[in-house]
Structure formats: structure tokens, C-alpha cells
Design a protein around this motif. Structure first.
Motif, PDB file in Angstrom:
ATOM      1  N   PRO A 165      -7.127   0.387  -5.014  1.00 44.67           N
ATOM      2  CA  PRO A 165      -7.818   0.542  -3.736  1.00 44.67           C
ATOM      3  C   PRO A 165      -8.328   1.972  -3.572  1.00 44.67           C
ATOM      4  CG  PRO A 165      -5.626  -0.405  -3.406  1.00 44.67           C
ATOM      5  CD  PRO A 165      -5.735  -0.010  -4.843  1.00 44.67           C
ATOM      6  N   SER A 166      -9.510   2.088  -3.000  1.00 44.33           N
ATOM      7  CA  SER A 166     -10.086   3.410  -2.778  1.00 44.33           C
ATOM      8  C   SER A 166     -10.613   3.489  -1.353  1.00 44.33           C
ATOM      9  CB  SER A 166     -11.187   3.682  -3.801  1.00 44.33           C
ATOM     10  OG  SER A 166     -11.775   4.939  -3.575  1.00 44.33           O
ATOM     11  N   GLU A 167     -11.721   2.811  -1.109  1.00 40.82           N
ATOM     12  CA  GLU A 167     -12.267   2.702   0.243  1.00 40.82           C
ATOM     13  C   GLU A 167     -12.139   1.239   0.668  1.00 40.82           C
ATOM     14  OE1 GLU A 167     -13.440   5.271   2.114  1.00 40.82           O
ATOM     15  OE2 GLU A 167     -12.867   6.600   0.464  1.00 40.82           O
ATOM     16  N   SER A 205      -6.646  -1.504   1.707  1.00 38.83           N
ATOM     17  CA  SER A 205      -5.703  -0.612   1.037  1.00 38.83           C
ATOM     18  C   SER A 205      -4.649  -1.345   0.229  1.00 38.83           C
ATOM     19  CB  SER A 205      -4.997   0.262   2.076  1.00 38.83           C
ATOM     20  OG  SER A 205      -4.254  -0.561   2.977  1.00 38.83           O
ATOM     21  N   ASN A 206      -4.714  -2.679   0.215  1.00 38.00           N
ATOM     22  CA  ASN A 206      -3.653  -3.429  -0.456  1.00 38.00           C
ATOM     23  C   ASN A 206      -4.151  -4.404  -1.522  1.00 38.00           C
ATOM     24  OD1 ASN A 206      -4.838  -5.266   1.316  1.00 38.00           O
ATOM     25  ND2 ASN A 206      -2.885  -6.262   1.820  1.00 38.00           N
ATOM     26  N   PRO A 253       0.803  -1.227   0.000  1.00 30.47           N
ATOM     27  CA  PRO A 253       0.000   0.000   0.000  1.00 30.47           C
ATOM     28  C   PRO A 253       0.834   1.273   0.000  1.00 30.47           C
ATOM     29  CG  PRO A 253      -0.137  -1.083   2.133  1.00 30.47           C
ATOM     30  CD  PRO A 253       0.604  -2.019   1.204  1.00 30.47           C
TER      31      PRO A 253
END
Length: 110
Positions: free
Chosen positions: A42-44, A47-48, A12
Motif C-alpha cells: 500500500p502507498s496511496e 492502507s490494507n 496496516p
């Protein structure tokens, strides 16, 4: 038609590097006759995890692309990006047969 679905586990902290890598592969897949449907960053939420999807007319066409990509200088440069920076921690690849509304009841062999 066959669609390849890739699910990546990425670092991330290196999302910009992975995004640059993805942008290269969009063009490279299309160079070898595929249709790229994009990378999804990734957005919401998590995160990875990142996704990519692209299609080829057949599994044989996909296999030809894979074979030819290993000898292509542009593809080799893209592979080297991850070898150097290690932004992809792992990935899984699956294949799907898309279904469209306009298939008009045509059944394709599995």
C-alpha cells in the motif's frame, strides 16, 4: 504460462512484517522454478491491500510448487511467520494467462 495474482488484506499496523514475509517468498517461488514479479505494498489510497504476482510455465508446474512448498523447511518457516504474527487477514488467489506484444499471433489453449 500461468500468472498467479494474489490480493491480500493485511493488518496496516504490521506492514513491515508483511513486507519481510513477501521478500522471503520472492526467492522461494524462484527456488521452485517460478518467476516472481514482486509484491506491491500500500502507498496511496487503501492502507490494507497488498498484491503479489508470479508466473510458472504451466498450472501443473504451479501445483507442483504448491505441493513441494508444504514440505520445504524454508517455506514452512515463512508460513510460520504469519501464523505467529497474523499480519495477513485474508487473501484471494486468481490465475491469468499473460499476453505479450511479441506473441506473434500464437493462440494458447485456455
Amino acid at each position: 504460462m500461468i500468472t498467479c495474482y494474489l490480493r491480500y488484506i493485511v493488518d496496516p499496523y504490521q506492514l513491515p512484517a508483511f513486507e519481510a514475509y513477501g521478500k522471503l517468498w520472492i526467492r522461494l517461488v524462484e527456488k521452485f522454478g517460478g518467476k516472481h514479479h514482486g509484491y506491491f505494498m500500500p502507498s496511496e489510497g487503501v492502507s490494507n491491500v497488498a498484491l503479489a504476482m508470479f508466473s510458472f510455465p504451466s498450472l501443473a508446474a504451479y501445483e507442483d510448487y504448491r505441493k513441494r512448498s508444504f514440505d520445504d523447511p524454508e517455506c514452512q518457516a515463512a508460513f510460520a511467520m504469519n501464523e505467529k504474527d497474523r499480519f495477513i487477514l485474508s487473501y484471494e488467489r486468481s490465475f491469468f494467462r499473460p499476453v505479450f506484444e511479441d506473441d506473434q499471433g500464437v493462440r494458447r489453449a485456455p
